[in-house]
Design a protein around this motif. Structure first.
Motif, mmCIF file in Angstrom:
data_model
loop_
_atom_site.group_PDB
_atom_site.id
_atom_site.type_symbol
_atom_site.label_atom_id
_atom_site.label_comp_id
_atom_site.label_asym_id
_atom_site.label_seq_id
_atom_site.Cartn_x
_atom_site.Cartn_y
_atom_site.Cartn_z
ATOM 1 N N UNK A 183 0.855 -1.182 0.000
ATOM 2 C CA UNK A 183 0.000 0.000 0.000
ATOM 3 C C UNK A 183 0.888 1.228 0.000
ATOM 4 N N UNK A 184 0.680 2.109 -0.956
ATOM 5 C CA UNK A 184 1.544 3.271 -1.110
ATOM 6 C C UNK A 184 0.696 4.511 -1.354
ATOM 7 N N UNK A 185 1.365 5.654 -1.266
ATOM 8 C CA UNK A 185 0.754 6.898 -1.717
ATOM 9 C C UNK A 185 0.926 6.984 -3.232
ATOM 10 N N UNK A 186 0.000 7.630 -3.876
ATOM 11 C CA UNK A 186 0.053 7.727 -5.335
ATOM 12 C C UNK A 186 1.389 8.297 -5.787
ATOM 13 N N UNK A 187 1.965 7.643 -6.816
ATOM 14 C CA UNK A 187 3.204 8.027 -7.468
ATOM 15 C C UNK A 187 4.447 7.771 -6.614
ATOM 16 N N UNK A 188 4.270 7.154 -5.451
ATOM 17 C CA UNK A 188 5.454 6.766 -4.683
ATOM 18 C C UNK A 188 6.147 5.597 -5.377
ATOM 19 N N UNK A 189 7.449 5.431 -5.104
ATOM 20 C CA UNK A 189 8.211 4.341 -5.707
ATOM 21 C C UNK A 189 8.070 3.076 -4.863
ATOM 22 N N UNK A 190 7.968 1.961 -5.540
ATOM 23 C CA UNK A 190 7.904 0.667 -4.872
ATOM 24 C C UNK A 190 8.722 -0.317 -5.699
#
Length: 526
Positions: A183-190
Protein backbone atom coordinates in the motif's frame (compact mmCIF):
# COMPACT_ATOMS: atom_id res chain seq x y z
CA UNK A 1 30.82 -46.37 -36.71
CA UNK A 2 30.23 -48.31 -33.51
CA UNK A 3 31.88 -51.76 -33.41
CA UNK A 4 29.44 -54.61 -33.09
CA UNK A 5 30.26 -57.50 -30.80
CA UNK A 6 28.08 -60.60 -30.35
CA UNK A 7 27.17 -61.22 -26.70
CA UNK A 8 24.86 -64.18 -26.40
CA UNK A 9 24.02 -63.31 -22.79
CA UNK A 10 22.36 -60.11 -23.94
CA UNK A 11 19.63 -61.96 -25.74
CA UNK A 12 18.65 -64.59 -23.24
CA UNK A 13 15.84 -63.04 -21.25
CA UNK A 14 12.57 -64.55 -20.18
CA UNK A 15 10.52 -62.35 -22.49
CA UNK A 16 12.54 -62.74 -25.68
CA UNK A 17 11.15 -66.19 -26.60
CA UNK A 18 11.75 -67.78 -29.99
CA UNK A 19 11.66 -64.53 -31.99
CA UNK A 20 14.49 -63.16 -29.92
CA UNK A 21 16.46 -66.33 -30.54
CA UNK A 22 15.88 -65.90 -34.24
CA UNK A 23 17.05 -62.29 -34.12
CA UNK A 24 20.17 -63.27 -32.22
CA UNK A 25 20.98 -65.95 -34.80
CA UNK A 26 20.65 -63.85 -37.94
CA UNK A 27 22.41 -60.85 -36.38
CA UNK A 28 25.29 -63.04 -35.30
CA UNK A 29 25.66 -64.48 -38.80
CA UNK A 30 25.53 -61.19 -40.77
CA UNK A 31 28.67 -59.12 -40.73
CA UNK A 32 28.47 -55.40 -39.82
CA UNK A 33 27.57 -53.17 -42.72
CA UNK A 34 30.12 -50.64 -43.86
CA UNK A 35 28.28 -47.68 -45.41
CA UNK A 36 28.27 -43.87 -45.56
CA UNK A 37 24.67 -43.82 -44.32
CA UNK A 38 23.84 -42.71 -40.75
CA UNK A 39 21.61 -44.78 -38.55
CA UNK A 40 21.41 -43.30 -35.05
CA UNK A 41 19.69 -44.49 -31.89
CA UNK A 42 19.11 -41.84 -29.24
CA UNK A 43 17.71 -41.94 -25.71
CA UNK A 44 15.98 -38.60 -25.10
CA UNK A 45 16.51 -36.60 -21.93
CA UNK A 46 13.57 -36.09 -19.59
CA UNK A 47 12.58 -34.11 -16.51
CA UNK A 48 10.50 -35.04 -13.52
CA UNK A 49 9.85 -34.40 -9.84
CA UNK A 50 11.35 -36.65 -7.15
CA UNK A 51 9.72 -40.10 -6.81
CA UNK A 52 7.39 -39.42 -9.73
CA UNK A 53 6.94 -41.25 -13.02
CA UNK A 54 8.84 -39.99 -16.01
CA UNK A 55 8.34 -40.96 -19.66
CA UNK A 56 11.52 -41.61 -21.65
CA UNK A 57 11.54 -41.61 -25.45
CA UNK A 58 13.78 -43.56 -27.81
CA UNK A 59 14.45 -42.01 -31.18
CA UNK A 60 15.85 -43.67 -34.29
CA UNK A 61 17.11 -41.61 -37.25
CA UNK A 62 17.87 -44.13 -40.00
CA UNK A 63 19.00 -43.61 -43.55
CA UNK A 64 18.74 -47.36 -44.23
CA UNK A 65 15.63 -49.51 -43.84
CA UNK A 66 15.33 -50.83 -40.29
CA UNK A 67 13.43 -53.90 -39.12
CA UNK A 68 14.63 -54.37 -35.50
CA UNK A 69 16.53 -52.71 -32.65
CA UNK A 70 17.87 -53.55 -29.21
CA UNK A 71 19.60 -51.69 -26.34
CA UNK A 72 20.43 -52.03 -22.67
CA UNK A 73 19.86 -49.11 -20.27
CA UNK A 74 21.43 -49.44 -16.80
CA UNK A 75 18.86 -47.95 -14.39
CA UNK A 76 20.27 -45.08 -12.23
CA UNK A 77 20.28 -45.55 -8.45
CA UNK A 78 16.80 -45.57 -6.89
CA UNK A 79 15.12 -45.69 -10.32
CA UNK A 80 12.76 -48.49 -11.28
CA UNK A 81 11.01 -49.57 -14.46
CA UNK A 82 7.22 -49.39 -14.65
CA UNK A 83 6.17 -52.88 -15.78
CA UNK A 84 4.58 -53.16 -19.23
CA UNK A 85 5.03 -49.46 -19.87
CA UNK A 86 7.13 -49.97 -23.06
CA UNK A 87 5.17 -49.12 -26.21
CA UNK A 88 6.00 -48.59 -29.88
CA UNK A 89 5.15 -45.37 -31.61
CA UNK A 90 2.02 -46.30 -33.63
CA UNK A 91 3.03 -44.19 -36.61
CA UNK A 92 6.33 -46.06 -37.05
CA UNK A 93 5.50 -49.70 -36.45
CA UNK A 94 4.27 -52.27 -39.02
CA UNK A 95 3.89 -55.71 -37.45
CA UNK A 96 6.60 -54.97 -34.93
CA UNK A 97 6.71 -56.29 -31.39
CA UNK A 98 8.57 -54.74 -28.45
CA UNK A 99 9.49 -56.12 -25.03
CA UNK A 100 11.32 -54.71 -22.05
CA UNK A 101 12.54 -56.40 -18.88
CA UNK A 102 14.99 -55.74 -16.08
CA UNK A 103 17.87 -58.19 -16.07
CA UNK A 104 20.83 -58.54 -13.75
CA UNK A 105 22.42 -55.43 -12.21
CA UNK A 106 19.26 -53.40 -12.78
CA UNK A 107 19.70 -53.22 -16.52
CA UNK A 108 16.62 -52.52 -18.59
CA UNK A 109 16.82 -54.55 -21.82
CA UNK A 110 14.61 -53.46 -24.72
CA UNK A 111 14.11 -55.63 -27.85
CA UNK A 112 11.89 -54.81 -30.84
CA UNK A 113 11.58 -56.78 -34.13
CA UNK A 114 9.23 -57.63 -37.02
CA UNK A 115 8.03 -61.21 -37.30
CA UNK A 116 7.44 -60.58 -41.00
CA UNK A 117 10.80 -58.87 -41.45
CA UNK A 118 9.11 -55.57 -42.38
CA UNK A 119 10.90 -52.22 -41.92
CA UNK A 120 9.68 -49.51 -39.53
CA UNK A 121 7.76 -46.68 -41.08
CA UNK A 122 9.57 -43.42 -41.58
CA UNK A 123 13.21 -42.74 -40.97
CA UNK A 124 13.26 -40.30 -37.99
CA UNK A 125 11.58 -39.44 -34.71
CA UNK A 126 10.40 -41.31 -31.64
CA UNK A 127 10.12 -45.05 -32.14
CA UNK A 128 9.23 -46.15 -28.60
CA UNK A 129 8.59 -44.82 -25.06
CA UNK A 130 8.72 -46.30 -21.59
CA UNK A 131 8.20 -45.06 -18.03
CA UNK A 132 10.43 -45.01 -14.99
CA UNK A 133 9.82 -44.15 -11.37
CA UNK A 134 12.43 -41.54 -10.53
CA UNK A 135 14.75 -41.20 -7.59
CA UNK A 136 13.59 -39.28 -4.48
CA UNK A 137 16.87 -37.40 -4.72
CA UNK A 138 17.32 -34.38 -6.98
CA UNK A 139 20.01 -34.48 -9.64
CA UNK A 140 20.95 -35.40 -13.18
CA UNK A 141 20.97 -39.14 -13.90
CA UNK A 142 22.48 -40.64 -17.10
CA UNK A 143 20.51 -43.09 -19.21
CA UNK A 144 23.24 -44.95 -21.11
CA UNK A 145 22.37 -46.53 -24.46
CA UNK A 146 24.55 -49.66 -24.07
CA UNK A 147 24.83 -52.62 -26.47
CA UNK A 148 22.65 -50.87 -29.01
CA UNK A 149 21.77 -52.75 -32.23
CA UNK A 150 19.86 -51.55 -35.29
CA UNK A 151 19.07 -54.53 -37.56
CA UNK A 152 18.16 -54.52 -41.24
CA UNK A 153 16.29 -57.15 -43.22
CA UNK A 154 19.58 -58.99 -43.93
CA UNK A 155 20.19 -59.48 -40.21
CA UNK A 156 22.95 -56.89 -40.25
CA UNK A 157 23.68 -54.31 -37.53
CA UNK A 158 23.51 -50.95 -39.29
CA UNK A 159 23.99 -48.75 -36.16
CA UNK A 160 26.42 -45.88 -36.71
CA UNK A 161 26.09 -44.19 -33.26
CA UNK A 162 24.15 -44.38 -30.00
CA UNK A 163 23.45 -41.26 -27.91
CA UNK A 164 22.88 -41.39 -24.19
CA UNK A 165 20.13 -39.47 -22.46
CA UNK A 166 19.59 -38.30 -18.91
CA UNK A 167 16.81 -37.69 -16.44
CA UNK A 168 16.86 -34.47 -14.42
CA UNK A 169 15.05 -34.96 -11.13
CA UNK A 170 14.03 -31.61 -9.75
CA UNK A 171 11.49 -29.95 -7.48
CA UNK A 172 8.52 -28.19 -9.12
CA UNK A 173 9.19 -24.73 -10.48
CA UNK A 174 8.13 -22.08 -7.97
CA UNK A 175 8.15 -18.31 -7.78
CA UNK A 176 8.23 -15.96 -4.81
CA UNK A 177 7.25 -12.39 -5.71
CA UNK A 178 7.56 -9.49 -3.27
CA UNK A 179 7.04 -5.74 -3.20
CA UNK A 180 8.67 -3.25 -0.89
CA UNK A 181 5.16 -2.03 -0.01
CA UNK A 182 1.69 -3.32 -0.82
CA UNK A 183 0.00 0.00 0.00
CA UNK A 184 1.54 3.27 -1.11
CA UNK A 185 0.75 6.90 -1.72
CA UNK A 186 0.05 7.73 -5.33
CA UNK A 187 3.20 8.03 -7.47
CA UNK A 188 5.45 6.77 -4.68
CA UNK A 189 8.21 4.34 -5.71
CA UNK A 190 7.90 0.67 -4.87
CA UNK A 191 10.34 -2.13 -5.71
CA UNK A 192 9.07 -5.41 -7.15
CA UNK A 193 11.21 -8.53 -7.08
CA UNK A 194 10.79 -12.21 -8.00
CA UNK A 195 12.81 -15.27 -6.99
CA UNK A 196 12.48 -18.55 -8.86
CA UNK A 197 12.89 -21.91 -7.16
CA UNK A 198 12.89 -25.57 -8.13
CA UNK A 199 12.81 -26.49 -11.77
CA UNK A 200 16.05 -26.60 -13.70
CA UNK A 201 17.58 -23.77 -11.71
CA UNK A 202 18.01 -21.59 -14.77
CA UNK A 203 15.38 -18.87 -14.69
CA UNK A 204 14.14 -16.08 -16.89
CA UNK A 205 11.63 -13.44 -15.73
CA UNK A 206 8.92 -11.40 -17.39
CA UNK A 207 6.87 -8.61 -15.73
CA UNK A 208 3.50 -7.57 -17.19
CA UNK A 209 1.06 -4.74 -16.49
CA UNK A 210 -2.32 -4.91 -18.21
CA UNK A 211 -0.98 -7.72 -20.44
CA UNK A 212 1.87 -5.51 -21.67
CA UNK A 213 5.44 -6.57 -21.05
CA UNK A 214 7.17 -4.12 -18.73
CA UNK A 215 10.59 -5.68 -18.30
CA UNK A 216 12.48 -8.99 -18.47
CA UNK A 217 14.55 -8.15 -15.40
CA UNK A 218 14.27 -10.02 -12.13
CA UNK A 219 13.24 -6.85 -10.26
CA UNK A 220 12.04 -3.36 -11.12
CA UNK A 221 11.02 -0.01 -9.60
CA UNK A 222 7.52 1.24 -10.37
CA UNK A 223 5.58 4.43 -9.52
CA UNK A 224 1.90 3.61 -9.85
CA UNK A 225 -0.72 6.30 -9.58
CA UNK A 226 -3.72 3.96 -9.35
CA UNK A 227 -4.46 0.54 -7.94
CA UNK A 228 -2.85 -2.04 -10.18
CA UNK A 229 -1.75 -5.66 -10.55
CA UNK A 230 1.66 -6.70 -11.80
CA UNK A 231 2.05 -10.24 -13.18
CA UNK A 232 5.47 -11.84 -13.04
CA UNK A 233 6.30 -15.04 -14.89
CA UNK A 234 9.35 -17.22 -14.31
CA UNK A 235 10.49 -19.91 -16.73
CA UNK A 236 13.21 -22.51 -16.33
CA UNK A 237 13.21 -23.54 -20.00
CA UNK A 238 10.79 -26.35 -19.33
CA UNK A 239 7.97 -24.98 -17.24
CA UNK A 240 6.54 -21.56 -16.53
CA UNK A 241 4.77 -20.32 -13.42
CA UNK A 242 3.46 -16.90 -12.42
CA UNK A 243 2.29 -14.79 -9.52
CA UNK A 244 0.33 -11.56 -9.10
CA UNK A 245 1.38 -8.60 -6.97
CA UNK A 246 -1.34 -6.13 -6.12
CA UNK A 247 -0.39 -2.53 -5.33
CA UNK A 248 -3.00 -0.39 -3.57
CA UNK A 249 -2.64 3.38 -3.98
CA UNK A 250 -4.28 5.56 -1.38
CA UNK A 251 -6.77 7.77 -3.23
CA UNK A 252 -6.23 11.51 -3.40
CA UNK A 253 -8.59 13.30 -1.00
CA UNK A 254 -10.95 15.91 -2.41
CA UNK A 255 -12.73 18.70 -0.51
CA UNK A 256 -14.99 21.67 -1.18
CA UNK A 257 -15.65 24.37 1.42
CA UNK A 258 -18.69 25.84 -0.32
CA UNK A 259 -19.42 29.06 -2.19
CA UNK A 260 -18.27 32.45 -0.91
CA UNK A 261 -20.98 34.14 1.12
CA UNK A 262 -21.84 37.32 3.02
CA UNK A 263 -23.38 37.19 6.47
CA UNK A 264 -24.38 39.53 9.25
CA UNK A 265 -22.01 39.81 12.20
CA UNK A 266 -24.69 38.95 14.76
CA UNK A 267 -25.59 35.66 13.06
CA UNK A 268 -23.80 32.28 13.15
CA UNK A 269 -22.85 30.84 9.79
CA UNK A 270 -23.68 27.24 8.86
CA UNK A 271 -20.88 25.58 6.92
CA UNK A 272 -21.77 22.72 4.56
CA UNK A 273 -18.57 21.25 3.12
CA UNK A 274 -18.19 18.19 0.95
CA UNK A 275 -15.31 15.79 0.46
CA UNK A 276 -14.23 12.28 -0.35
CA UNK A 277 -11.35 9.86 0.23
CA UNK A 278 -10.37 11.42 3.55
CA UNK A 279 -10.11 10.12 7.09
CA UNK A 280 -10.23 13.38 9.07
CA UNK A 281 -10.70 17.09 8.53
CA UNK A 282 -10.17 20.45 10.22
CA UNK A 283 -11.81 23.87 9.76
CA UNK A 284 -9.62 26.90 10.53
CA UNK A 285 -9.74 30.66 10.12
CA UNK A 286 -10.65 33.89 11.87
CA UNK A 287 -10.73 34.67 15.58
CA UNK A 288 -14.20 33.25 16.07
CA UNK A 289 -14.94 29.64 16.89
CA UNK A 290 -16.50 26.55 15.31
CA UNK A 291 -19.12 24.42 17.02
CA UNK A 292 -16.98 21.45 16.01
CA UNK A 293 -14.03 22.07 13.64
CA UNK A 294 -13.68 18.34 12.88
CA UNK A 295 -17.12 17.96 11.27
CA UNK A 296 -17.87 18.51 7.60
CA UNK A 297 -21.07 20.37 8.50
CA UNK A 298 -20.51 22.77 11.38
CA UNK A 299 -21.34 26.29 12.61
CA UNK A 300 -18.97 29.26 12.69
CA UNK A 301 -19.43 32.14 15.12
CA UNK A 302 -17.56 35.25 13.92
CA UNK A 303 -15.07 36.90 16.29
CA UNK A 304 -14.32 40.54 17.03
CA UNK A 305 -11.53 40.89 14.47
CA UNK A 306 -13.63 39.08 11.87
CA UNK A 307 -16.27 41.77 12.23
CA UNK A 308 -13.74 44.61 12.28
CA UNK A 309 -12.13 43.28 9.10
CA UNK A 310 -15.58 42.72 7.60
CA UNK A 311 -14.58 39.32 6.27
CA UNK A 312 -12.33 36.28 6.68
CA UNK A 313 -11.04 33.26 4.79
CA UNK A 314 -12.23 29.97 6.23
CA UNK A 315 -10.13 26.95 5.26
CA UNK A 316 -11.10 23.30 5.34
CA UNK A 317 -8.25 20.77 5.27
CA UNK A 318 -8.83 17.04 4.76
CA UNK A 319 -6.24 14.39 5.51
CA UNK A 320 -6.01 11.36 3.23
CA UNK A 321 -5.45 7.70 4.02
CA UNK A 322 -2.06 6.80 5.40
CA UNK A 323 -1.23 10.49 5.81
CA UNK A 324 -0.39 10.38 2.11
CA UNK A 325 -1.82 13.70 1.11
CA UNK A 326 -3.95 16.61 2.20
CA UNK A 327 -6.38 18.74 0.29
CA UNK A 328 -7.62 22.23 1.10
CA UNK A 329 -10.29 24.60 -0.03
CA UNK A 330 -10.92 28.17 1.05
CA UNK A 331 -14.22 29.92 1.43
CA UNK A 332 -14.44 33.70 1.80
CA UNK A 333 -16.96 34.87 4.36
CA UNK A 334 -17.86 38.54 4.05
CA UNK A 335 -19.15 39.90 7.35
CA UNK A 336 -21.43 42.91 7.48
CA UNK A 337 -21.52 44.60 10.90
CA UNK A 338 -24.98 44.29 12.42
CA UNK A 339 -26.83 47.49 13.30
CA UNK A 340 -26.37 48.52 16.93
CA UNK A 341 -29.05 50.65 18.55
CA UNK A 342 -29.61 51.88 22.06
CA UNK A 343 -32.70 53.93 22.81
CA UNK A 344 -31.16 55.13 26.07
CA UNK A 345 -31.88 54.56 29.75
CA UNK A 346 -35.35 54.47 31.20
CA UNK A 347 -36.26 57.92 32.44
CA UNK A 348 -38.78 59.96 34.39
CA UNK A 349 -40.41 63.04 32.87
CA UNK A 350 -43.04 65.50 33.96
CA UNK A 351 -46.49 64.88 32.40
CA UNK A 352 -46.49 68.41 31.06
CA UNK A 353 -43.01 68.19 29.62
CA UNK A 354 -41.35 66.48 26.60
CA UNK A 355 -38.44 64.08 26.18
CA UNK A 356 -35.31 64.63 24.08
CA UNK A 357 -33.50 61.39 23.11
CA UNK A 358 -30.03 62.71 23.87
CA UNK A 359 -28.80 59.42 25.38
CA UNK A 360 -29.69 57.25 22.33
CA UNK A 361 -26.94 55.65 20.24
CA UNK A 362 -26.83 53.80 16.90
CA UNK A 363 -24.26 52.55 14.39
CA UNK A 364 -23.99 50.30 11.29
CA UNK A 365 -27.49 51.17 10.16
CA UNK A 366 -29.02 52.14 6.85
CA UNK A 367 -31.98 53.94 8.38
CA UNK A 368 -33.48 54.71 11.79
CA UNK A 369 -37.06 55.07 12.95
CA UNK A 370 -38.69 55.94 16.29
CA UNK A 371 -42.09 54.53 17.25
CA UNK A 372 -44.13 54.55 20.46
CA UNK A 373 -46.94 52.67 22.09
CA UNK A 374 -48.44 55.97 23.08
CA UNK A 375 -50.25 58.65 21.16
CA UNK A 376 -47.48 61.24 21.17
CA UNK A 377 -45.23 62.10 18.27
CA UNK A 378 -41.55 62.66 17.41
CA UNK A 379 -40.27 65.87 15.92
CA UNK A 380 -38.27 63.71 13.47
CA UNK A 381 -38.93 59.96 13.80
CA UNK A 382 -35.89 59.12 11.55
CA UNK A 383 -33.31 61.13 13.49
CA UNK A 384 -31.21 59.53 16.20
CA UNK A 385 -31.63 62.50 18.55
CA UNK A 386 -35.16 63.80 18.40
CA UNK A 387 -37.89 65.14 20.68
CA UNK A 388 -40.94 63.20 21.82
CA UNK A 389 -44.07 65.17 22.61
CA UNK A 390 -46.59 63.46 24.89
CA UNK A 391 -50.09 62.86 23.66
CA UNK A 392 -53.34 63.07 25.63
CA UNK A 393 -53.40 59.32 26.37
CA UNK A 394 -49.74 59.42 27.36
CA UNK A 395 -50.51 61.98 30.08
CA UNK A 396 -53.34 59.85 31.43
CA UNK A 397 -51.12 56.78 31.59
CA UNK A 398 -48.28 55.99 34.00
CA UNK A 399 -45.65 55.62 31.29
CA UNK A 400 -44.91 55.42 27.61
CA UNK A 401 -42.51 53.16 25.65
CA UNK A 402 -40.25 54.73 23.06
CA UNK A 403 -38.87 52.30 20.47
CA UNK A 404 -35.78 52.84 18.30
CA UNK A 405 -35.26 50.56 15.27
CA UNK A 406 -32.07 50.45 13.19
CA UNK A 407 -32.43 48.81 9.80
CA UNK A 408 -29.47 46.82 8.46
CA UNK A 409 -28.56 45.93 4.89
CA UNK A 410 -29.77 42.82 3.07
CA UNK A 411 -27.52 40.55 5.16
CA UNK A 412 -28.58 41.96 8.51
CA UNK A 413 -32.00 42.16 10.08
CA UNK A 414 -33.15 45.21 11.99
CA UNK A 415 -32.12 45.81 15.59
CA UNK A 416 -34.57 47.24 18.09
CA UNK A 417 -34.18 48.80 21.53
CA UNK A 418 -36.62 50.66 23.73
CA UNK A 419 -36.86 52.78 26.86
CA UNK A 420 -39.64 53.45 29.31
CA UNK A 421 -40.47 57.02 30.13
CA UNK A 422 -42.40 57.20 33.41
CA UNK A 423 -44.40 60.29 34.38
CA UNK A 424 -44.06 62.04 37.70
CA UNK A 425 -45.06 65.50 38.86
CA UNK A 426 -41.79 65.53 40.81
CA UNK A 427 -39.65 65.18 37.75
CA UNK A 428 -37.41 68.21 37.32
CA UNK A 429 -38.04 69.64 40.83
CA UNK A 430 -34.93 71.02 42.60
CA UNK A 431 -33.83 69.28 45.78
CA UNK A 432 -34.41 72.33 47.97
CA UNK A 433 -38.10 72.29 47.10
CA UNK A 434 -40.66 70.80 49.54
CA UNK A 435 -39.95 67.17 50.30
CA UNK A 436 -41.88 64.84 48.06
CA UNK A 437 -41.70 61.33 46.59
CA UNK A 438 -43.44 59.06 44.15
CA UNK A 439 -44.11 55.33 43.65
CA UNK A 440 -44.10 53.68 40.23
CA UNK A 441 -46.02 51.82 39.00
CA UNK A 442 -49.23 52.85 40.70
CA UNK A 443 -51.58 50.98 40.61
CA UNK A 444 -49.37 47.99 41.30
CA UNK A 445 -49.97 44.28 40.65
CA UNK A 446 -47.15 43.00 42.84
CA UNK A 447 -44.95 44.25 45.66
CA UNK A 448 -42.02 42.41 44.15
CA UNK A 449 -40.51 45.39 42.29
CA UNK A 450 -41.33 49.10 42.70
CA UNK A 451 -39.56 52.34 41.85
CA UNK A 452 -39.21 54.81 44.72
CA UNK A 453 -38.71 58.37 43.42
CA UNK A 454 -37.37 60.89 45.98
CA UNK A 455 -35.97 64.42 45.77
CA UNK A 456 -34.01 64.58 48.99
CA UNK A 457 -30.90 62.85 50.37
CA UNK A 458 -31.42 61.23 53.74
CA UNK A 459 -32.16 58.17 55.80
CA UNK A 460 -35.48 56.70 54.78
CA UNK A 461 -38.03 54.42 56.34
CA UNK A 462 -41.47 53.45 55.15
CA UNK A 463 -44.67 52.42 56.85
CA UNK A 464 -47.56 50.86 54.92
CA UNK A 465 -51.09 50.67 56.33
CA UNK A 466 -54.49 49.88 54.88
CA UNK A 467 -57.67 51.97 54.80
CA UNK A 468 -58.56 50.72 58.31
CA UNK A 469 -55.26 52.26 59.48
CA UNK A 470 -53.87 48.82 60.25
CA UNK A 471 -50.14 48.72 59.78
CA UNK A 472 -49.01 45.99 57.37
CA UNK A 473 -45.31 46.88 57.04
CA UNK A 474 -42.66 49.00 58.73
CA UNK A 475 -39.29 48.97 56.98
CA UNK A 476 -36.06 51.01 56.94
CA UNK A 477 -34.04 51.59 53.73
CA UNK A 478 -31.05 53.35 55.29
CA UNK A 479 -29.39 56.26 53.52
CA UNK A 480 -30.67 57.02 50.01
CA UNK A 481 -29.70 59.72 47.57
CA UNK A 482 -32.22 61.77 45.66
CA UNK A 483 -33.34 59.98 42.53
CA UNK A 484 -35.01 56.69 41.56
CA UNK A 485 -34.46 53.52 43.59
CA UNK A 486 -35.75 50.04 42.90
CA UNK A 487 -37.36 48.61 46.05
CA UNK A 488 -39.38 45.54 46.88
CA UNK A 489 -41.57 44.39 49.71
CA UNK A 490 -41.27 40.59 49.72
CA UNK A 491 -42.94 40.56 53.13
CA UNK A 492 -46.22 41.48 51.45
CA UNK A 493 -46.07 39.17 48.44
CA UNK A 494 -47.73 36.20 50.13
CA UNK A 495 -49.85 38.13 52.64
CA UNK A 496 -51.89 40.45 50.40
CA UNK A 497 -54.11 38.81 47.82
CA UNK A 498 -57.12 41.05 47.28
CA UNK A 499 -57.61 44.36 45.63
CA UNK A 500 -57.22 47.18 48.10
CA UNK A 501 -56.03 50.69 48.75
CA UNK A 502 -52.94 51.26 50.85
CA UNK A 503 -51.10 54.28 52.18
CA UNK A 504 -47.36 54.56 52.11
CA UNK A 505 -45.88 56.88 54.69
CA UNK A 506 -42.29 57.82 53.84
CA UNK A 507 -40.08 59.42 56.48
CA UNK A 508 -36.74 61.09 55.71
CA UNK A 509 -34.14 62.00 58.36
CA UNK A 510 -31.63 64.53 57.05
CA UNK A 511 -29.16 66.97 58.58
CA UNK A 512 -31.50 69.90 58.16
CA UNK A 513 -34.70 68.32 59.44
CA UNK A 514 -37.02 65.37 59.24
CA UNK A 515 -39.58 65.06 56.46
CA UNK A 516 -42.67 62.93 56.28
CA UNK A 517 -45.25 62.49 53.57
CA UNK A 518 -47.90 59.99 52.50
CA UNK A 519 -48.85 58.61 49.08
CA UNK A 520 -51.77 56.39 48.03
CA UNK A 521 -50.94 52.99 46.53
CA UNK A 522 -53.57 50.95 44.74
CA UNK A 523 -53.02 47.17 44.70
CA UNK A 524 -54.67 45.41 41.77
CA UNK A 525 -54.82 41.60 41.94
CA UNK A 526 -56.39 40.01 38.89
Amino acid sequence: MMNFCIRPDLFFSPGSKRAAWFMLIFLSIAPPVISNAENILKVDSAYCFPSEEVTVSIQVMNDDPLVSFQLDIPLPPYFSYVSNSIILEPSRKADHIITASVISNSVLRIISYSPGNFPYNGNSGVIATFRLISSPVQGDFILEANNAILGNSNSQNILTSAIDGNVRVMWPLTIYATSSADTICRWDSVYLNAIGGGGTGSYSYSWYLDNALVTAEQGLWVNPGVNCEYLVEVSDGIATTSELIQIYCHPTPLVYAGIDQNICSNEPHYLYGSGQSYISLLWTGGDGYFSDPSLLNTIYYPGTNDILNQGINITITVFGEGNCATAQDIKYLGITPAPIVSAGNDTIIHPDSFYYTSSSYASNFISLSWTTNGDGYFSDPHALHTTYYLGISDKEADSVILILEGEGDQQCTSNIDSLIARFSIFAGLPLDQAFCFGIFPNPVMSFNSLSLIINQNGFYSVRIYDIQSREVLNKSFGFLKAGTHEVSFPELINSIHKRDLFFIELTCHSKERNYQTVEKLIFMNF
